[in-house]
Write an enzyme that holds these catalytic residues in place. Sequence first.
Site, PDB file in Angstrom:
ATOM      1  CE  LYS A  35      -0.278  -0.345   5.055  1.00  0.00           C
ATOM      2  NZ  LYS A  35      -1.096  -0.848   6.186  1.00  0.00           N
ATOM      3  NE  ARG A 130      -6.407   0.176  11.135  1.00  0.00           N
ATOM      4  CZ  ARG A 130      -5.191  -0.040  10.649  1.00  0.00           C
ATOM      5  NH1 ARG A 130      -4.244   0.869  10.829  1.00  0.00           N
ATOM      6  NH2 ARG A 130      -4.900  -1.145  10.006  1.00  0.00           N
ATOM      7  CE1 TYR A 245      14.041  31.407   6.549  1.00  0.00           C
ATOM      8  CE2 TYR A 245      14.092  29.045   6.130  1.00  0.00           C
ATOM      9  CZ  TYR A 245      13.871  30.336   5.694  1.00  0.00           C
ATOM     10  OH  TYR A 245      13.481  30.561   4.403  1.00  0.00           O
ATOM     11  CG  MET A 293      10.206  23.914   1.256  1.00  0.00           C
ATOM     12  SD  MET A 293       9.202  25.055   0.327  1.00  0.00           S
ATOM     13  CE  MET A 293       8.295  25.894   1.607  1.00  0.00           C
TER      14      MET A 293
HETATM   15  C1  LIG Z   1      -0.373  -1.842   6.849  1.00  0.00           C
HETATM   16  C2  LIG Z   1      -1.002  -3.133   7.171  1.00  0.00           C
HETATM   17  C3  LIG Z   1      -0.242  -4.312   7.195  1.00  0.00           C
HETATM   18  C4  LIG Z   1       1.276  -4.315   7.117  1.00  0.00           C
HETATM   19  O1  LIG Z   1       1.773  -3.892   8.364  1.00  0.00           O
HETATM   20  P1  LIG Z   1       3.333  -3.793   8.689  1.00  0.00           P
HETATM   21  O2  LIG Z   1       3.363  -3.386  10.111  1.00  0.00           O
HETATM   22  O3  LIG Z   1       3.868  -2.736   7.789  1.00  0.00           O
HETATM   23  O4  LIG Z   1       3.929  -5.120   8.419  1.00  0.00           O
HETATM   24  C5  LIG Z   1      -0.917  -5.517   7.332  1.00  0.00           C
HETATM   25  N1  LIG Z   1      -2.262  -5.548   7.496  1.00  0.00           N
HETATM   26  C6  LIG Z   1      -3.017  -4.425   7.523  1.00  0.00           C
HETATM   27  C7  LIG Z   1      -4.484  -4.539   7.715  1.00  0.00           C
HETATM   28  C8  LIG Z   1      -2.413  -3.182   7.380  1.00  0.00           C
HETATM   29  O5  LIG Z   1      -3.162  -2.071   7.417  1.00  0.00           O
END
Ligand SMILES: *Cc1c(COP(=O)(O)O)cnc(C)c1O
Length: 348
Positions: A35, A130, A245, A293
């Site tokens: 993802k 969640r 800065y 930046m």
């Molecule tokens: C992001 C996610 C994972 C992977 O988690 P990691 O801690 O990066 O290994 C697996 N299952 C779900 C539902 C997630 O949201």
Amino acid sequence: MPAALLTINLGAIVANWRAMDAKTAETVETGAVIKANAYGLGVARVGQALQKAGARTFFVALADEGATLRKAIGPDARIFVFSGYMRGDEAVIEEFDLIPLLNSSEQALRFLAERHGEACGVQLDTGMNRLGMEGPELASILIHMPALNPQLIMSHLACADEPARPQNLAQLAVFNTMSAVFPTVPKSLSATGGILLGSGYHMNLTRPGIGLYGGEPFVDAQPVVTLSLPVIQTRTVLAGEGVGYGATWRAKRPSIIATVAAGYADGLIRAMDGNAQLYAGETPCPIVGRVSMDLITVDMTDLGDVPASLEILNAAQTVDVLAEAAGTIGYEILTSLGARYKRQYIDA
Ligand SMILES: *Cc1c(COP(=O)(O)O)cnc(C)c1O
């Protein structure tokens, strides 16, 4: 000027995937979570490398990410979507052969009405609060489960990176109880942290993400990214002069300051200043003054020769070390890595 260079070692990602796979029994399939553009590292290249290494099941957060992945890896792999069957995603899910992980009774019933017979999975909430169905909601649609015929039952652990937390065993127990109504359907509970908790958590399929990309809690991971920033200018400042800065850093001695071409707009968050360093080869040189930046200033006084570029991420200063300096986690450092870098891949 050469651009800041982000080098992504696909060989290390593949090695980390194999190492995660080796932590579970032969009968347990190891998937891959890619993802958020493979945690910022490039979903197409990472997906192709893992598929070549033997990964057959991928997970993304959004249907559009699944579409991008499908175009890169072709028809053979399974692609599950964590957000499930969201309104507006129906056409993408169909066109790119994505498998929604249904997370509410509403999604499940709509999926059944619109896409009866197509592949889906079911997401349970076992205590993270969640995503996914809790017990009563699942019970309310149990009668439809034979028609839905899910390919996977999954849930997610909230505290897997902290093995001593009682919530891990509690969620495991809830998962085992809830999923018992699907005796023949493959099950998945563990991301990177859960894999490390041991075989009781492995079920039929694991979902490692961060471990593939070199981050904690998989402490034995091979580092995956190197980020090298070109030096634009070097100057000598006198004792008492301020840098950057707010002039938050003042030279205590005559100092050599190098200015490199990247800043918080590139994901090198401002919170790290004062705690992080840049590397000239093996030698760490402290960041001084504020991260701005597009620029970072570095004290090179003890080094003498200033090289053409300095590294901010490498085997010595990993994403977790940099995250610690900035008060965050490796996941956030990775997924913040900016769009301005030139990206170079080392093939697996
Ligand atoms: C992001 C996610 C994972 C992977 O988690 P990691 O801690 O990066 O290994 C697996 N299952 C779900 C539902 C997630 O949201």
